[in-house]
Design a protein around this motif. Structure first.
Motif, PDB file in Angstrom:
ATOM      1  N   ILE A   1      -1.934 -11.486  -9.175  1.00 15.30           N
ATOM      2  CA  ILE A   1      -1.611 -10.108  -8.812  1.00 15.30           C
ATOM      3  C   ILE A   1      -2.759  -9.205  -9.250  1.00 15.30           C
ATOM      4  CG2 ILE A   1      -0.301  -9.762 -10.955  1.00 15.30           C
ATOM      5  CD1 ILE A   1       1.496  -7.826  -9.381  1.00 15.30           C
ATOM      6  N   TYR A   2      -3.119  -8.249  -8.369  1.00 14.89           N
ATOM      7  CA  TYR A   2      -4.215  -7.309  -8.641  1.00 14.89           C
ATOM      8  C   TYR A   2      -3.809  -5.919  -8.175  1.00 14.89           C
ATOM      9  CZ  TYR A   2      -6.829 -11.705  -8.879  1.00 14.89           C
ATOM     10  OH  TYR A   2      -7.249 -12.970  -9.180  1.00 14.89           O
ATOM     11  N   CYS A   3      -4.413  -4.900  -8.785  1.00 17.40           N
ATOM     12  CA  CYS A   3      -4.190  -3.512  -8.395  1.00 17.40           C
ATOM     13  C   CYS A   3      -5.541  -2.823  -8.209  1.00 17.40           C
ATOM     14  CB  CYS A   3      -3.372  -2.762  -9.440  1.00 17.40           C
ATOM     15  SG  CYS A   3      -1.663  -3.318  -9.559  1.00 17.40           S
ATOM     16  N   SER A   4      -5.600  -1.902  -7.238  1.00 11.34           N
ATOM     17  CA  SER A   4      -6.847  -1.171  -7.001  1.00 11.34           C
ATOM     18  C   SER A   4      -6.550   0.124  -6.257  1.00 11.34           C
ATOM     19  CB  SER A   4      -7.832  -2.025  -6.200  1.00 11.34           C
ATOM     20  OG  SER A   4      -7.306  -2.304  -4.912  1.00 11.34           O
ATOM     21  N   ASN A   5      -7.523   1.033  -6.288  1.00 11.87           N
ATOM     22  CA  ASN A   5      -7.468   2.258  -5.486  1.00 11.87           C
ATOM     23  C   ASN A   5      -8.259   2.046  -4.198  1.00 11.87           C
ATOM     24  OD1 ASN A   5      -6.024   3.876  -7.405  1.00 11.87           O
ATOM     25  ND2 ASN A   5      -7.910   4.047  -8.602  1.00 11.87           N
ATOM     26  N   ASN A   6      -7.855   2.697  -3.148  1.00 12.92           N
ATOM     27  CA  ASN A   6      -8.654   2.734  -1.927  1.00 12.92           C
ATOM     28  C   ASN A   6      -8.540   4.120  -1.302  1.00 12.92           C
ATOM     29  OD1 ASN A   6      -6.145   2.766  -0.670  1.00 12.92           O
ATOM     30  ND2 ASN A   6      -6.188   0.568  -0.182  1.00 12.92           N
ATOM     31  N   GLU A   7      -9.114   4.287  -0.131  1.00 11.71           N
ATOM     32  CA  GLU A   7      -9.139   5.614   0.501  1.00 11.71           C
ATOM     33  C   GLU A   7      -7.748   6.114   0.854  1.00 11.71           C
ATOM     34  OE1 GLU A   7     -11.666   5.252   3.843  1.00 11.71           O
ATOM     35  OE2 GLU A   7     -13.511   5.036   2.682  1.00 11.71           O
ATOM     36  N   GLN A   8      -6.823   5.195   1.069  1.00  9.29           N
ATOM     37  CA  GLN A   8      -5.477   5.593   1.482  1.00  9.29           C
ATOM     38  C   GLN A   8      -4.569   5.902   0.308  1.00  9.29           C
ATOM     39  OE1 GLN A   8      -4.782   2.051   3.849  1.00  9.29           O
ATOM     40  NE2 GLN A   8      -4.881   3.271   5.728  1.00  9.29           N
ATOM     41  N   GLY A   9      -4.818   5.255  -0.846  1.00  8.32           N
ATOM     42  CA  GLY A   9      -3.954   5.479  -1.996  1.00  8.32           C
ATOM     43  C   GLY A   9      -4.075   4.329  -2.997  1.00  8.32           C
TER      44      GLY A   9
ATOM     45  N   GLN B   1       0.840  -1.207   0.000  1.00  7.47           N
ATOM     46  CA  GLN B   1       0.000   0.000   0.000  1.00  7.47           C
ATOM     47  C   GLN B   1       0.866   1.245   0.000  1.00  7.47           C
ATOM     48  OE1 GLN B   1      -3.755   0.448   0.587  1.00  7.47           O
ATOM     49  NE2 GLN B   1      -2.998   2.375  -0.265  1.00  7.47           N
ATOM     50  N   ASP B   2       0.654   2.116  -1.001  1.00 12.73           N
ATOM     51  CA  ASP B   2       1.273   3.454  -0.911  1.00 12.73           C
ATOM     52  C   ASP B   2       0.163   4.449  -0.654  1.00 12.73           C
ATOM     53  OD1 ASP B   2       0.121   4.469  -3.343  1.00 12.73           O
ATOM     54  OD2 ASP B   2       1.672   3.440  -4.519  1.00 12.73           O
ATOM     55  N   PHE B   3       0.542   5.711  -0.462  1.00 10.66           N
ATOM     56  CA  PHE B   3      -0.437   6.719  -0.032  1.00 10.66           C
ATOM     57  C   PHE B   3      -0.470   7.896  -1.007  1.00 10.66           C
ATOM     58  CE2 PHE B   3       1.220   4.370   3.564  1.00 10.66           C
ATOM     59  CZ  PHE B   3       0.063   3.905   4.143  1.00 10.66           C
ATOM     60  N   GLY B   4      -0.315   7.546  -2.285  1.00  7.93           N
ATOM     61  CA  GLY B   4      -0.367   8.559  -3.324  1.00  7.93           C
ATOM     62  C   GLY B   4      -1.787   8.772  -3.835  1.00  7.93           C
ATOM     63  N   LYS B   5      -1.895   9.343  -5.019  1.00 12.07           N
ATOM     64  CA  LYS B   5      -3.204   9.670  -5.594  1.00 12.07           C
ATOM     65  C   LYS B   5      -3.834   8.480  -6.314  1.00 12.07           C
ATOM     66  CE  LYS B   5      -1.994  14.543  -6.330  1.00 12.07           C
ATOM     67  NZ  LYS B   5      -1.847  15.625  -7.334  1.00 12.07           N
TER      68      LYS B   5
END
Length: 419
Positions: A401-409, A353-357
């Motif tokens: 492997i999966y990628c998604s956006n969440n509230e944190q980044g 998890q990163d905390f970017g846009k």
């Protein structure tokens, strides 16, 4: 075809010629009158005068007809028999009286002229010609079938074989049949095919090995080059001496140059990624700590406890996957990174998890496509291959492997198969 078969064919045609000659001589018209036969016909008619139909006339060569004294037709042995005395006289046929008890009771007209015999000869000759051509056609057909089997079909097989080999089908084989006139050629061609097949397979293995080596080296080189770039960037920020900064900038620029060259090299082997050697082995999950620390050039990763378990991975390829994911986070988010672990079914789940846009929602399904780069990557260098490579390698290790956006980044989920 050998001498014996040629001799047999010649003898067969010689016998056919002899048969035809015999038939021609046998059925030639003969104008000489057979007096004995005529007397027999007269005697047979006399013996059966009251019952002419019961007489035995089938063995007589001459057709005849029996007339009463009033020239009324009483019997006709054949449709070719003349029934009128006038016609018989004009044709030169034989006319005999039938005498019973010294009394003439009628006449028999025996067709002895050459015209009827010639008609008979014509019929017999036509039959002879028909028989001859039937035998000739049969023999020709059998001979053609023999030629087709011995020469034409083997030649066509060779022609088809040549086309298949020219098209690259080296598994196509020629059947070696008994008494094949092209037997030696067939065997030689098949040996040639086997040698070509072996050579092609060796060439394929050599090319595959070469491409695999190039692809592997290009992947392996990009990871340390990325570390050099990130480290030099960090040192540039912290350095106070301008001379040192210039040296660090040179290091950074050269590392970037190497990175571009390696990327170009990787492009040449991109189509062979599916063939890239991946050898999963059973190893302890503790390997993940070393992998993450090696990828953490900026010391921004915070990881929770790693569950003790056995995972089935290729350590080298796992290192490449994690390095690509972490590098993307540094490149596009440049924030702290949180890594968590959890056992789920037959997989070890890793949450990075990163905390970017993050990325636009409509771009999420496209992130793993080859050469795709999101809108936020417009100002950053890159080829759009990082996540594509990750997906290929993870799938070959039977993971996901999966990628998604969440509230944190931005969140990357990596599933590694448990051993």
């Amino acid at each position: 075809m050998n001498i014996k078969k040629i001799t047999a064919v010649l003898i067969m045609f010689f016998l056919i010629g002899c048969l035809c000659s015999y038939m021609v001589v046998r059925f030639q018209p003969n104008n000489k009158i057979d007096v004995i036969t005529i007397n027999r016909i007269v005697k047979e008619v006399s013996n059966n005068w009251n019952t002419l139909e019961t007489g035995h006339y089938k063995n007589y060569a001459y057709p005849f007809s029996v007339l009463s004294l009033a020239d009324t037709l009483l019997y006709q042995s054949s449709p070719d028999a003349v029934v009128f005395i006038k016609d018989a006289l004009e044709r030169g046929d034989t006319i005999m009286n039938i005498d019973l008890n010294d009394t003439i009771v009628g006449k028999v007209i025996i067709t002895t002229s050459g015209e009827v015999a010639f008609k008979t000869f014509q019929k017999d000759l036509a039959l002879l010609i028909l028989v001859f051509f039937s035998i000739f056609t049969l023999c020709s057909g059998l001979y053609f079938m023999h030629l087709h089997k011995r020469i034409i079909r083997p030649f066509r097989d060779l022609e088809e074989f040549a086309k298949e080999i020219a098209n690259g089908n080296l598994d196509f084989t020629l059947k070696l049949t008994e008494n094949n006139i092209f037997g030696a050629f067939t065997q030689s061609f098949d040996i040639m095919r086997e040698q070509l097949k072996v050579a092609k397979h060796q060439e394929f293995l050599a090319n595959q090995s070469k491409k695999e080596l190039v692809a592997s080296l290009s992947h392996d080189i990009k990871t340390p080059v990325t570390s050099i770039k990130l480290t030099s960037e960090l040192l540039i920020v912290t350095a106070k001496d301008d001379k040192i900064k210039n040296k660090l900038n040179t290091i950074y620029q050269k590392a970037e140059q190497i990175n571009l060259l390696v990327t170009d090299l990787f492009h040449t082997t991109l189509n062979d990624l599916d063939k890239l050697s991946v050898t999963p082995i059973d190893t302890y999950s503790s390997i993940l700590e070393a992998v993450l620390k090696e990828a953490d050039c900026y010391d921004k990763i915070t990881m929770l406890m790693i569950p003790e378990c056995m995972i089935c991975v290729d350590p080298l390829r796992l290192n490449q996957v994690v390095a690509n994911i972490i590098y993307n986070s540094y490149k596009y988010a440049n924030t702290a990174i949180s890594v968590q672990f959890e056992l789920k079914g037959s997989f070890l789940e890793i949450k990075i998890q990163d905390f970017g846009k993050g990325v636009e929602e409509e771009e999420l399904p496209l992130l793993f496509n080859k050469f795709y780069r999101g809108k936020n990557a417009a100002t950053e260098s890159g080829s759009g291959l990082g996540l594509y490579i990750c997906k290929k390698l993870v799938e070959q290790m039977e993971g996901e492997i999966y990628c998604s956006n969440n509230e944190q980044g931005f969140l990357t989920l990596l599933y590694l198969k448990l051993a």
